[in-house]
Design a protein around this motif. Structure first.
Motif, short mmCIF file in Angstrom:
data_model
loop_
_atom_site.label_atom_id
_atom_site.label_comp_id
_atom_site.label_asym_id
_atom_site.label_seq_id
_atom_site.Cartn_x
_atom_site.Cartn_y
_atom_site.Cartn_z
N ASN A 71 -91.44 59.14 23.21
CA ASN A 71 -91.29 57.97 24.07
C ASN A 71 -90.69 56.77 23.34
N VAL A 72 -90.17 56.98 22.15
CA VAL A 72 -89.40 55.95 21.46
C VAL A 72 -87.93 56.15 21.86
N HIS A 73 -87.28 55.10 22.36
CA HIS A 73 -85.94 55.26 22.90
C HIS A 73 -85.16 53.95 22.80
N ASP A 74 -83.89 54.00 23.21
CA ASP A 74 -82.99 52.84 23.20
C ASP A 74 -82.98 52.15 21.84
N ILE A 75 -82.57 52.90 20.81
CA ILE A 75 -82.59 52.41 19.44
C ILE A 75 -81.28 51.70 19.13
N SER A 105 -92.60 53.31 24.97
CA SER A 105 -93.27 53.24 26.26
C SER A 105 -94.64 53.90 26.29
N SER A 106 -95.06 54.54 25.18
CA SER A 106 -96.39 55.17 25.17
C SER A 106 -97.42 54.23 24.55
N SER A 107 -98.69 54.58 24.72
CA SER A 107 -99.76 53.72 24.23
C SER A 107 -100.23 54.09 22.83
N ILE A 121 -95.27 53.27 13.44
CA ILE A 121 -95.12 52.15 14.40
C ILE A 121 -96.37 52.07 15.26
N ASP A 122 -97.09 50.97 15.12
CA ASP A 122 -98.29 50.77 15.93
C ASP A 122 -97.91 50.29 17.33
N LYS A 123 -98.86 50.46 18.25
CA LYS A 123 -98.67 49.95 19.60
C LYS A 123 -98.56 48.43 19.57
N VAL A 124 -97.59 47.89 20.34
CA VAL A 124 -97.40 46.44 20.40
C VAL A 124 -98.19 45.87 21.56
N ASP A 125 -98.94 44.85 21.28
CA ASP A 125 -99.73 44.18 22.32
C ASP A 125 -98.84 43.16 23.03
N SER A 126 -98.59 43.36 24.35
CA SER A 126 -97.71 42.45 25.10
C SER A 126 -98.26 41.05 25.25
N THR A 127 -99.55 40.88 24.91
CA THR A 127 -100.14 39.55 25.03
C THR A 127 -100.09 38.76 23.72
N CYS A 128 -99.62 39.38 22.65
CA CYS A 128 -99.60 38.68 21.38
C CYS A 128 -98.55 37.58 21.39
#
Length: 487
Positions: free
Chosen positions: A30-34, A56-58, A80-87
């Motif tokens: 689910n890693v894409h558009d590099i 796009s994955s969790s 690559i860790d999951k990115v928190d959209s609220t950070c």
């Protein structure tokens, strides 16, 4: 290093270069558009290489980045860790990703212009096609046609209100311009194609501007010309007919002009039921049922105390060619006339309407819903060889129907039965009729229909009485023929 001569250039090309080769995804598809999306040469002495993409994955992902350094492949694995959209850095990361996209697309700016513009506007980034503007006031946003950000709620709402008002003003102006141009064009088409007759109408209109019969007679002339011209239609006529007022079934320019002239009658006194019926009867005569329906429905609202209003509408809806005609509504309109309580001057209109209801039931008897609440003793289809019905548009008026049969015998109110079995309804000395003549089996020959204008007991400024005569041959039979005459 100076590249002032050819040897220096050759040495620079031959010198081993550091390149980003590609990236491998180890455990997360689910890693894409590099970006960069292809191999690139890295700048000498570069301290930082930026690789961006979407995830796009969790879960976390493992990737491997491949470089070529001194002609050797070097592989670097990263988690690559999951990115928190609220950070707090999430917005910066999105802009960084967008900048990398722009950097790659800008290599071919003309080809990628639309995408560059879209990305720049979406992420507020400057590119070759976008400039920075600092806008503070509503007027500045309007001047540059740029939406305020929705976070500036009041400014955004004010801007949207101004834009909606502007669109409405433009729509009104465009409609006014279209109407003005259309009127000029229609006048030109009318004058060049119909020539003499239309010009005579224009010349005489001022003298007879308040006379309903003037508009009625001139409109009748143009409608008759329309019938004649339809029988010898050219390819140009067919083209014009296809695009001309199809929603009203206007067949050609003669009919269009006739309709314009006829509807001028309504402008004389908009709420006059007499004038409304005059126009509606003429529209029915020429098969313009959609237009006539609007008028008859208006008459029902104005004269709900008169059975003729409901009967006219029922007959019109029955005659219309609409595949979606409301059979229940038609049946209810007939029953309203038959079972309603009316003034005694309309007495026996129920009999004529019963005849018409039974013909309607016979035509659509497979639709069970129209038979609801009708006593079976009243259902009997009466087909006749000849049926003549006369109605008129002024109240308190006495018009007599006379029929001279092929034998020479005349049938009218004081001579109700003839040798061949002709019958006539009661004499309506008030109201609007209808008076009806029937004969079950005709004798071959010519039948003459006359209308005697006996008396008018009302004072009206709206002009002469209009009568409509409906002549049915083989009424209620498969070979039924109908002719309508308005006078």
């Amino acid at each position: 290093m100076s590249l002032d001569n050819a040897n220096d250039i050759v040495q620079w090309i031959d010198r081993p270069q550091t390149r980003y080769l590609n990236m491998n995804i180890i455990n997360d598809v689910n890693v894409h558009d590099i970006y960069p999306s292809h191999s690139i040469t890295l700048t000498l002495n570069t301290e930082r290489f930026i690789l961006v993409g979407k995830k796009s994955s969790s879960t976390s992902a493992n990737i491997a980045v491949n470089f070529i350094i001194s002609n050797q492949i070097h592989r670097k694995e990263l988690k690559i860790d999951k990115v928190d959209s609220t950070c707090e850095n999430y917005g910066l990361l999105r802009r960084l990703y967008a900048k990398q996209m722009l950097s790659e697309l800008s290599a071919f700016p003309a080809k990628n212009k639309k995408r560059i513009l879209d990305i720049g506007l979406k992420y507020s980034l400057v590119s070759n096609f976008i400039s920075i503007l600092v806008l503070e006031t509503l007027q500045q946003h309007i001047e540059h046609k740029i939406y305020p950000h929705q976070s500036r709620r009041k400014l955004y709402n004010d801007y949207m209100t101004c834009q909606n008002n502007k669109k409405q003003e433009e729509l009104t102006q465009n409609q006014s311009k279209l109407t003005a141009v259309l009127n000029l064009w229609q006048t030109l088409c009318s004058c060049t194609s119909l020539q003499t007759a239309y010009q005579i109408y224009l010349n005489e209109r001022q003298s007879y501007s308040k006379s309903p019969s003037f508009y009625f007679d001139i409109a009748s002339y143009f409608f008759l010309q329309a019938r004649s011209s339809n029988s010898k239609q050219s390819s140009i006529d067919a083209f014009n007919q296809y695009y001309a007022q199809s929603n009203c079934n206007i067949s050609n320019e003669y009919q269009y002009i006739g309709l314009r002239i006829l509807t001028n009658v309504l402008e004389l006194e908009l709420e006059s039921v007499q004038l409304l019926r005059t126009v509606a009867y003429k529209l029915v005569e020429f098969g313009l049922y959609n237009l006539a329906e609007n008028i008859f429905r208006h008459i029902v609202n104005l004269r709900s105390d008169e059975p003729q209003s409901f009967r006219d509408l029922a007959l019109l809806l029955q005659e219309s060619d609409s595949e979606t005609k409301n059979l229940v509504e038609i049946s209810d309109l007939f029953k309203k006339v038959i079972f309603g309580e009316w003034d005694k001057r309309y007495s026996e209109i129920e009999v004529t309407t019963f005849h018409e209801l039974n013909c309607f039931i016979f035509q659509f008897h497979q639709q069970q819903q129209i038979l609801n609440s009708i006593d079976n003793r009243l259902i009997r289809h009466l087909s006749v060889d000849l049926r003549i019905v006369m109605v008129w548009n002024t109240n308190d008026t006495d018009i007599d129907l006379h029929v001279i049969e092929s034998t020479g015998e005349e049938r009218y109110y004081s001579h109700k039965n003839t040798a061949i079995g002709g019958m006539i309804s009661r004499d309506f000395t008030q109201g609007y009729g209808s008076e009806e003549y029937l004969v079950r089996k005709t004798v071959k020959g010519t039948y003459i229909v006359r209308a005697k204008y006996f008396a008018n007991h009302q004072q009206t400024p709206t002009g002469a009485t209009t009568i409509m005569v409906l002549i049915y041959k083989y009424y209620g039979q498969s070979n039924q023929q109908k002719e309508i005459v308005t006078l």
